[in-house]
Design an enzyme around this catalytic site. Structure first.
Site, PDB file in Angstrom:
ATOM      1  N   TYR A 137       0.838  -1.202   0.000  1.00  0.00           N
ATOM      2  CA  TYR A 137       0.000   0.000   0.000  1.00  0.00           C
ATOM      3  C   TYR A 137       0.871   1.250   0.000  1.00  0.00           C
ATOM      4  CZ  TYR A 137      -3.531   3.362   1.583  1.00  0.00           C
ATOM      5  OH  TYR A 137      -4.370   4.445   1.687  1.00  0.00           O
ATOM      6  N   LEU A 167      -6.837   7.790  10.455  1.00  0.00           N
ATOM      7  CA  LEU A 167      -8.142   8.443  10.432  1.00  0.00           C
ATOM      8  C   LEU A 167      -9.212   7.593  11.102  1.00  0.00           C
ATOM      9  CD1 LEU A 167      -8.019   9.606   6.719  1.00  0.00           C
ATOM     10  CD2 LEU A 167      -7.579  11.023   8.733  1.00  0.00           C
TER      11      LEU A 167
END
EC number: 1.1.1.271
Length: 314
Positions: A137, A167
């Site tokens: 990623y 987040l």
């Protein structure tokens, strides 16, 4: 970015995209484009080209991505690398070819080396080895940053990149196999409370340190930057975070307080911790005139209320 600009929010149903879409609506932007993944597969270049040819977006928030926590990244490394490379490359290249005025590419602070100095400054990119559990990623996101920079240099485009910290918030993914640490812990602790379980096993030692940012603050930062700055003014990319950190153990304890769970937390040290510390340096963002506004306690309460209403009761 004008109120009547034709704005495409890629990934509008995800955690980040939904928050950006909501912020744009609230701020009076009226010409907003969205497509679900079933309507437009961003991994397919021909579909992306057809969409750009028909809709001609002027501004893009590129929040579409394949995301997940340590378990998902470990199980599906090929998917995380390929899908993210294709999504971002197709959109960024189409934006260049169809004359998009401004694009914001969303990455992640997982782009930094595993043992980078703390706090993480933008200049630490590519100065060491990545964390193995999310390397595919991270590599994809680094490629996205570099593609935006290369196109800005070669074609004079106005494509900026931002790297959010960890987040959380409404519309997060609470699937125990693919979610990130905060929503995963929230669900586990809630279910333990409901089932009256005396203990909860948490993967890892609980010692890693993380910086958590409410997704509504991220959305506010993204719109703020797009309204006020050009890519060349912020440099290659800018971190978005709070500049504060908390251990995973302390996070779990705070969640127990919010949820009302009184059982015991057990940490399984045989499972990987991931990057030991990931504190975001936000001095560059602060110099641009923005800082976060939602406290961690307020954010956790808000997220848990959303979880109960939308995940538990659905």
């Amino acid at each position: 970015m004008e109120k009547q600009s034709n704005i495409y929010v890629a990934g509008h149903r995800g955690l980040v995209g939904s928050a950006i879409l909501s912020k744009l609506h609230t701020d009076g932007y009226t010409n907003l484009l969205t497509r679900t993944s079933s309507e437009l597969d961003l991994r397919m270049q021909e579909e992306v080209n057809d969409f750009f040819e028909k809709e001609r977006p002027e501004v893009i928030f590129l929040a579409a991505a394949k995301v997940g926590g340590i378990l998902a990244n470990t199980m599906y490394p090929g998917d995380f690398l390929y899908d993210n490379l294709m999504i971002q490359s197709n959109v960024i290249d189409a934006a260049r070819r169809y004359g998009v005025k401004k694009l914001l590419f969303l990455g992640s602070t997982c782009i930094y080396p595993k043992f980078a100095p703390q706090p993480l400054k933008e200049s630490y990119l590519l100065t060491g080895d990545l964390e193995p559990t999310n390397e595919p990623y991270a590599l994809a996101k680094i490629a996205g940053i570099k593609l935006c920079t290369a196109y800005n240099n070669q074609y004079g485009t106005n494509f900026m990149s931002v790297m959010p910290t960890n987040l959380y918030g409404p519309n997060d993914n609470f699937d125990l196999e693919t979610s990130h640490v905060l929503p995963s812990l929230m669900r586990k602790i809630h279910e333990a409370k409901v089932q009256d379980e005396p203990t909860i096993t948490i993967l890892g030692t609980g010692s890693p340190l993380r910086d958590f940012l409410h997704v509504d603050d991220l959305a506010a930062a993204c719109v703020y930057l797009m309204e006020r700055y050009a890519a060349e003014e912020i440099g290659e990319f800018v971190n978005i975070g709070t500049g504060n950190e908390i251990t995973i153990k302390a996070l779990a304890e705070k969640l127990c307080e919010v949820i009302g769970y009184e059982g015991q937390l057990v940490f399984d040290s045989t499972k990987p911790d991931g990057t030991p510390r990931k504190l975001t340096d936000v001095s560059k963002l602060t110099s641009l005139g923005w800082s976060y506004g939602i406290s961690f306690e307020e954010g956790l309460q808000d997220t848990y209320a959303w979880y109960i209403q939308n995940e538990v009761k659905k």
